[in-house]
Design an enzyme around this catalytic site. Structure first.
Site, PDB file in Angstrom:
ATOM      1  CB  CYS A  88      27.023  97.411  37.848  1.00  0.00           C
ATOM      2  SG  CYS A  88      25.131  97.427  38.123  1.00  0.00           S
ATOM      3  CB  CYS A 213      16.498  90.082  43.726  1.00  0.00           C
ATOM      4  SG  CYS A 213      15.247  89.294  42.464  1.00  0.00           S
ATOM      5  CE  LYS A 340      20.221  88.459  48.474  1.00  0.00           C
ATOM      6  NZ  LYS A 340      19.296  89.443  49.191  1.00  0.00           N
ATOM      7  CG  HIS A 344      24.051  97.623  42.714  1.00  0.00           C
ATOM      8  ND1 HIS A 344      24.995  98.116  42.715  1.00  0.00           N
ATOM      9  CD2 HIS A 344      23.299  97.421  42.116  1.00  0.00           C
ATOM     10  CE1 HIS A 344      25.438  98.223  41.888  1.00  0.00           C
ATOM     11  NE2 HIS A 344      24.952  97.522  41.116  1.00  0.00           N
TER      12      HIS A 344
END
Length: 398
Positions: A88, A213, A340, A344
């Site tokens: 990430c 999530c 959020k 991502h």
């Protein structure tokens, strides 16, 4: 002796695609969408770029495992192009490569690109087939929600936080980001969500519900960097410079030893300490104007506030409930909605965070513009809390 990179490199231009379910385009189109914005912003010609770093995390559906697709997509003829991947933190890794090249004097102008067509992989955050031959050897029995939900259990056990209060603090993290995301035209999710909806959402991995999530998205982000002297010679006046770029990887100790309490992410603390030293920051609570942290899950953001030294240990949940990190709080966090609301797309996220700081520092953030920002910190966390990589970038006005 190493002197660091503080103020040796300036951001000449940046660009960011719209994030979302971009079924109508491929990675090449996303790259160009962000690159053309950055090129126009930089005020240079394509041929002036002397080297490029290309961040993309997953190769099974995306662009493959070389840098050739970037050179092809942007017609970067005859210059060195390098593909990087660091989970990430991939976008930050691309920026680090371009920044170090300029800071070393190897090139005058360098390009950093991060992209991911994550929707095309079918990835949804839960265990899926085809995640790699060796993945289970170093991250066994893991899904992303489960791995990060462990932070909540460790945190509550260590600090004795009431279950309902903690759940409300997590919901506040998500509520705040959705409120902010409404004002971000390039975000994937742009709808405010009520607290009650967040609290009553279906459970994914205790205590993380659906709204705890982040989403799965496609997107790209780009930075063009050079020296401050060259930037001024090109007519730039208000310069955003890179103050620090630091990464810290887990060694496996957290997952293999018994001295980790599960309530923090040790390598985030290590990366932050190194970044503060490089940037010359002695009191981040007073000196940072805004932060973008890796809110892949609400609990990650909450714990990261303590790992960055912005909240006292065991008090982050209280600071969240008190609004310290809201848009009008002491240290605005995820002012653009964060992971959020953007989702991502792994390779793009680190650069997308810096893009928001860049806009804020230059007064270009529109309806979400903060008052007189001076320093912005971005934080990425790849892997899982007990085995991963943490990256910190700090940018500010020169």
């Amino acid at each position: 002796m190493a002197t660091g990179i503080k103020d040796k490199v300036a951001i000449l231009g940046m660009g960011c695609s719209r994030f979302g379910e971009r079924w109508d385009v491929g990675s090449e189109q996303l790259i160009n969408e962000a690159f053309l914005e950055a090129l126009k912003d930089a005020g240079i010609e394509r041929k002036q770029i002397e080297a490029a770093w290309f961040g993309s995390a997953l190769d099974s559906v995306n662009v493959g495992n070389s840098a050739i697709p970037l050179a092809t997509a942007l017609r970067l003829q005859g210059i060195p192009v390098t593909r990087v991947e660091n989970m990430c933190a991939t976008g930050t890794e691309a920026l680090r490569g371009a920044t170090y090249a300029v800071a070393s004097g190897a090139v005058d102008i360098a390009l950093a690109v991060g992209v991911e067509k994550l929707k095309d992989t079918g990835y949804g955050g839960l265990p899926v087939p085809g995640k790699g031959t060796l993945n289970d050897l170093w991250m066994p029995y893991c899904s992303a929600p489960a791995g990060f939900a462990q932070l909540a259990a460790g945190y509550r056990a260590k600090y004795g936080v009431d279950k309902e209060l903690f759940k409300r603090a997590l919901a506040t993290v998500s509520w705040k980001s959705h409120q902010n995301g409404v004002k971000s035209p390039k975000a994937h999710l742009r709808k405010a969500v009520e607290m009650d909806t967040i609290l009553k959402a279906p459970m994914i991995a205790e205590p993380l519900g659906v709204f705890d999530c982040c989403g799965v998205s496609d997107g790209a982000a780009v930075a063009i960097v050079t020296t401050p002297e060259i930037a001024r010679a090109l007519g730039k006046h208000d310069l955003v410079s890179i103050k620090a770029l630091q990464l810290a990887s887990s060694s496996g100790r957290e997952s293999g030893m018994s001295d980790w309490d599960g309530a923090s992410v040790p390598n985030t603390r290590m990366a932050a300490a190194s970044a503060y030293r490089e940037a010359g920051i002695t009191d981040p609570r007073k000196e940072l104007s805004q932060i973008e942290v890796h809110d892949c899950f609400s609990v990650t953001e909450l714990v990261t506030m303590e790992d960055l030294g912005l909240s006292d240990d065991g008090q982050g949940w209280k600071d969240v409930l008190d609004g310290k990190y809201n848009a009008d709080g002491a240290i605005p966090s995820q002012i653009d909605g964060g992971l959020k609301c953007f989702g991502h797309p792994i390779g793009a996220t680190g650069l997308r965070m810096v893009y928001e700081h860049y806009l804020q520092l230059l007064g270009r953030a529109g309806d979400r513009q903060l008052k007189n920002p001076t320093l912005g910190l971005s934080h990425n966390l790849g892997g899982v809390p007990y085995n991963g990589v943490a990256a910190i970038s700090i940018v500010g006005l020169l």
